[in-house]
Design an enzyme around this catalytic site. Structure first.
Site, PDB file in Angstrom:
ATOM      1  N   ALA A 143       3.604   3.228   0.084  1.00 27.93           N
ATOM      2  CA  ALA A 143       3.533   4.911  -0.499  1.00 27.93           C
ATOM      3  C   ALA A 143       2.488   4.978  -1.190  1.00 27.93           C
ATOM      4  CB  ALA A 143       4.894   5.136  -1.108  1.00 27.93           C
ATOM      5  N   GLY A 186       6.341   0.195   1.224  1.00 21.84           N
ATOM      6  CA  GLY A 186       6.768   1.221   2.092  1.00 21.84           C
ATOM      7  C   GLY A 186       6.368   0.612   3.446  1.00 21.84           C
ATOM      8  N   GLU A 225       8.269  -1.991   4.621  1.00 26.92           N
ATOM      9  CA  GLU A 225       9.622  -1.209   5.000  1.00 26.92           C
ATOM     10  C   GLU A 225       9.645  -0.625   6.169  1.00 26.92           C
ATOM     11  OE1 GLU A 225       9.614   0.483   0.974  1.00 26.92           O
ATOM     12  OE2 GLU A 225      11.647  -0.470   0.629  1.00 26.92           O
ATOM     13  N   GLU A 227       6.696  -3.692  -5.375  1.00 23.91           N
ATOM     14  CA  GLU A 227       7.038  -2.382  -6.132  1.00 23.91           C
ATOM     15  C   GLU A 227       7.460  -2.929  -7.730  1.00 23.91           C
ATOM     16  OE1 GLU A 227       8.059  -3.055  -2.851  1.00 23.91           O
ATOM     17  OE2 GLU A 227       8.299  -1.316  -2.211  1.00 23.91           O
TER      18      GLU A 227
HETATM   19  N1  DAK Z   1      -1.539   4.289  -2.680  1.00 20.60           N
HETATM   20  C1  DAK Z   1      -2.693   4.845  -2.675  1.00 20.60           C
HETATM   21  N2  DAK Z   1      -3.919   4.324  -2.550  1.00 20.60           N
HETATM   22  C2  DAK Z   1      -4.059   3.259  -2.097  1.00 20.60           C
HETATM   23  C3  DAK Z   1      -2.855   2.472  -2.004  1.00 20.60           C
HETATM   24  C4  DAK Z   1      -1.588   2.762  -2.028  1.00 20.60           C
HETATM   25  N3  DAK Z   1      -0.621   2.137  -1.898  1.00 20.60           N
HETATM   26  N4  DAK Z   1      -3.156   0.955  -1.327  1.00 20.60           N
HETATM   27  C5  DAK Z   1      -4.632   1.051  -1.217  1.00 20.60           C
HETATM   28  N5  DAK Z   1      -5.113   2.546  -1.781  1.00 20.60           N
HETATM   29  C6  DAK Z   1      -6.452   2.826  -1.642  1.00 20.60           C
HETATM   30  C7  DAK Z   1      -7.210   2.360  -3.001  1.00 20.60           C
HETATM   31  O1  DAK Z   1      -6.886   3.099  -4.206  1.00 20.60           O
HETATM   32  C8  DAK Z   1      -8.537   2.462  -2.433  1.00 20.60           C
HETATM   33  O2  DAK Z   1      -8.973   3.878  -2.818  1.00 20.60           O
HETATM   34  P1  DAK Z   1     -10.352   3.910  -3.292  1.00 20.60           P
HETATM   35  O3  DAK Z   1     -10.494   3.486  -4.758  1.00 20.60           O
HETATM   36  O4  DAK Z   1     -11.314   3.543  -2.278  1.00 20.60           O
HETATM   37  O5  DAK Z   1     -10.506   5.731  -3.334  1.00 20.60           O
HETATM   38  C9  DAK Z   1      -8.492   2.219  -1.041  1.00 20.60           C
HETATM   39  O6  DAK Z   1      -7.197   2.405  -0.618  1.00 20.60           O
HETATM   40  C10 DAK Z   1      -8.959   0.728  -0.669  1.00 20.60           C
HETATM   41  O7  DAK Z   1      -8.211   0.027  -1.365  1.00 20.60           O
HETATM   42  P2  DAK Z   1      -8.659  -1.139  -2.351  1.00 20.60           P
HETATM   43  O8  DAK Z   1     -10.062  -0.986  -2.706  1.00 20.60           O
HETATM   44  O9  DAK Z   1      -7.579  -1.650  -3.408  1.00 20.60           O
HETATM   45  O10 DAK Z   1      -8.574  -2.392  -1.257  1.00 20.60           O
HETATM   46  P3  DAK Z   1      -8.771  -4.037  -1.495  1.00 20.60           P
HETATM   47  O11 DAK Z   1      -9.159  -4.575  -0.280  1.00 20.60           O
HETATM   48  O12 DAK Z   1      -9.367  -4.530  -2.759  1.00 20.60           O
HETATM   49  O13 DAK Z   1      -7.164  -4.417  -1.554  1.00 20.60           O
HETATM   50  C11 DAK Z   1      -4.718  -4.087  -1.399  1.00 20.60           C
HETATM   51  C12 DAK Z   1      -6.406  -3.827  -0.805  1.00 20.60           C
HETATM   52  C13 DAK Z   1      -3.759  -3.485  -0.332  1.00 20.60           C
HETATM   53  C14 DAK Z   1      -4.439  -5.459  -1.763  1.00 20.60           C
HETATM   54  C15 DAK Z   1      -4.566  -2.891  -2.556  1.00 20.60           C
HETATM   55  O14 DAK Z   1      -5.376  -1.828  -2.083  1.00 20.60           O
HETATM   56  C16 DAK Z   1      -3.516  -2.850  -2.881  1.00 20.60           C
HETATM   57  O15 DAK Z   1      -2.912  -3.730  -3.869  1.00 20.60           O
HETATM   58  N6  DAK Z   1      -2.702  -1.630  -2.700  1.00 20.60           N
HETATM   59  C17 DAK Z   1      -1.469  -1.392  -3.265  1.00 20.60           C
HETATM   60  C18 DAK Z   1      -0.561  -1.635  -2.569  1.00 20.60           C
HETATM   61  C19 DAK Z   1       0.912  -1.568  -3.188  1.00 20.60           C
HETATM   62  O16 DAK Z   1       1.107  -1.701  -4.381  1.00 20.60           O
HETATM   63  N7  DAK Z   1       1.688  -0.847  -2.523  1.00 20.60           N
HETATM   64  C20 DAK Z   1       3.036  -0.343  -2.724  1.00 20.60           C
HETATM   65  C21 DAK Z   1       3.100   0.697  -3.276  1.00 20.60           C
HETATM   66  S1  DAK Z   1       4.697   1.236  -3.649  1.00 20.60           S
HETATM   67  C22 DAK Z   1      10.130   5.896  -2.074  1.00 20.60           C
HETATM   68  C23 DAK Z   1      10.306   4.764  -1.359  1.00 20.60           C
HETATM   69  C24 DAK Z   1       9.687   3.719  -1.354  1.00 20.60           C
HETATM   70  C25 DAK Z   1       8.333   3.982  -1.907  1.00 20.60           C
HETATM   71  C26 DAK Z   1       7.966   5.076  -2.553  1.00 20.60           C
HETATM   72  C27 DAK Z   1       8.887   6.018  -2.488  1.00 20.60           C
HETATM   73  N8  DAK Z   1      11.010   6.789  -1.971  1.00 20.60           N
HETATM   74  C28 DAK Z   1      12.402   6.789  -1.186  1.00 20.60           C
HETATM   75  C29 DAK Z   1      10.556   8.366  -2.388  1.00 20.60           C
HETATM   76  C30 DAK Z   1       7.239   2.767  -1.794  1.00 20.60           C
HETATM   77  C31 DAK Z   1       6.744   2.412  -2.651  1.00 20.60           C
HETATM   78  C32 DAK Z   1       5.497   1.629  -2.592  1.00 20.60           C
HETATM   79  O17 DAK Z   1       5.068   1.226  -1.225  1.00 20.60           O
END
Ligand code: DAK
Length: 258
Positions: A64, A109, A112, A132
């Site tokens: 997400a 997400g 998921e 998460e």
């Molecule tokens: N959200 C927003 N932006 C993201 C993102 C994310 N999840 N993942 C990557 N990006 C963006 C980065 O901020 C970056 O943007 P700029 O800085 O270039 O503007 C761009 O994508 C490229 O990412 P990186 O520069 O970080 O790229 P790397 O190769 O260095 O790293 C990575 C790739 C995938 C390891 C890293 O980007 C990363 O750790 N990303 C976050 C992964 C993460 O934590 N995902 C889980 C998010 S929590 C809900 C239910 C479920 C959820 C939410 C609500 N409800 C029922 C309402 C779920 C929650 C989640 O999924």
């Protein structure tokens, strides 16, 4: 639609999550658009298989959108949660077969989303994880429910508690990925599987999907009775008559999905 590309042909629909600059992270607009396209496809009898994949070479869906989520109040989170979970459940219960072609990161997400799909075909570059708890939340698109059902309670807890990212081979080993392909092979192989499934009795495939999905939510005895009812319905289809007659006559069955 701003964040989804929809392509279709020969009974197969492809949904591409298209925010490559944010690694296809799901913001609320993308989830809404995904819901719209899923609803439309669900009504289409001519579409038999749906493929979900991510744009670009790096990511399926990196979760997400954290930027959008970080300032939510609990009330806003609850509202978003309800809508988003509905979309994921709709994907899981689509009348079509849904295949995730996981071309890169499938985190939070994204993992998921792949688990709502019936089958996960993955590129050797795929990486799965549930980060998460490192962000102060728990998986919220039913990851705490679907992951243990897919890979077992112990492994699901390990992945969720540690937030470890696993590669495609490990995902395959623990049953999260059905098959692993080289990146350039992923989509052709996904279409190949879609076509193979479509060559079967699609009405029966749909009943088998319903039996698996709904049966897993029932007690054992009820699930056997449910399967039995669906099995019986097969004998009202042309495909059952043709499929068995063709076997007796030692010829290839001509199946029509009815
Ligand atoms: N959200 C927003 N932006 C993201 C993102 C994310 N999840 N993942 C990557 N990006 C963006 C980065 O901020 C970056 O943007 P700029 O800085 O270039 O503007 C761009 O994508 C490229 O990412 P990186 O520069 O970080 O790229 P790397 O190769 O260095 O790293 C990575 C790739 C995938 C390891 C890293 O980007 C990363 O750790 N990303 C976050 C992964 C993460 O934590 N995902 C889980 C998010 S929590 C809900 C239910 C479920 C959820 C939410 C609500 N409800 C029922 C309402 C779920 C929650 C989640 O999924």
């Amino acid at each position: 639609m701003n964040n989804i590309i929809f392509e279709e042909g020969k009974g197969i629909a492809k949904i591409i999550i298209n925010r490559p600059k944010a690694l296809n992270a799901l913001n609320s607009e993308t989830i809404k658009e995904l819901g719209t396209v899923i609803n439309e496809i669900s009504e289409r009898e001519d579409i038999k298989v749906v493929i979900i994949t991510g744009a670009g070479e790096k990511s399926f869906v990196a979760g997400a959108d954290i930027t959008e989520m970080k300032d939510l109040t609990a009330i806003q989170a609850k509202e978003l949660s309800r809508k988003a979970q509905n979309v994921f459940s709709e994907i899981e219960n689509m009348p079509q077969v849904v295949i995730a072609a996981v071309n890169g990161y499938a985190l939070g997400g994204g993992c998921e989303l792949s688990m709502c799909c019936d089958i996960r075909l993955v590129s050797s570059k795929a990486r799965f994880g549930q980060p998460e708890v490192g962000l102060g939340i728990i998986p919220g698109f039913a990851g705490t429910q679907r992951l243990p059902r897919l890979i077992g309670k112990g492994r699901a807890k390990e992945l969720i508690f540690t937030t470890d990212m696993i590669d495609a081979q490990e995902a395959y080993r623990i049953g999260l990925a059905n098959k692993v392909y080289n990146p350039e092979e992923l989509l052709p192989k996904t279409y190949e599987m879609a076509e193979k499934i479509m060559s079967k009795a699609m009405y029966a495939v749909g009943l088998a999907k319903a039996s698996i999905n709904n049966g897993l939510n029932m007690d054992t005895e009820s699930s056997y009775n449910y399967e039995n009812s669906l099995w019986t319905i097969c004998f009202a289809t042309e495909d059952q008559k043709e499929g068995m007659q063709a076997f007796i006559e030692k010829r290839k069955a001509i199946l029509k999905g009815c």
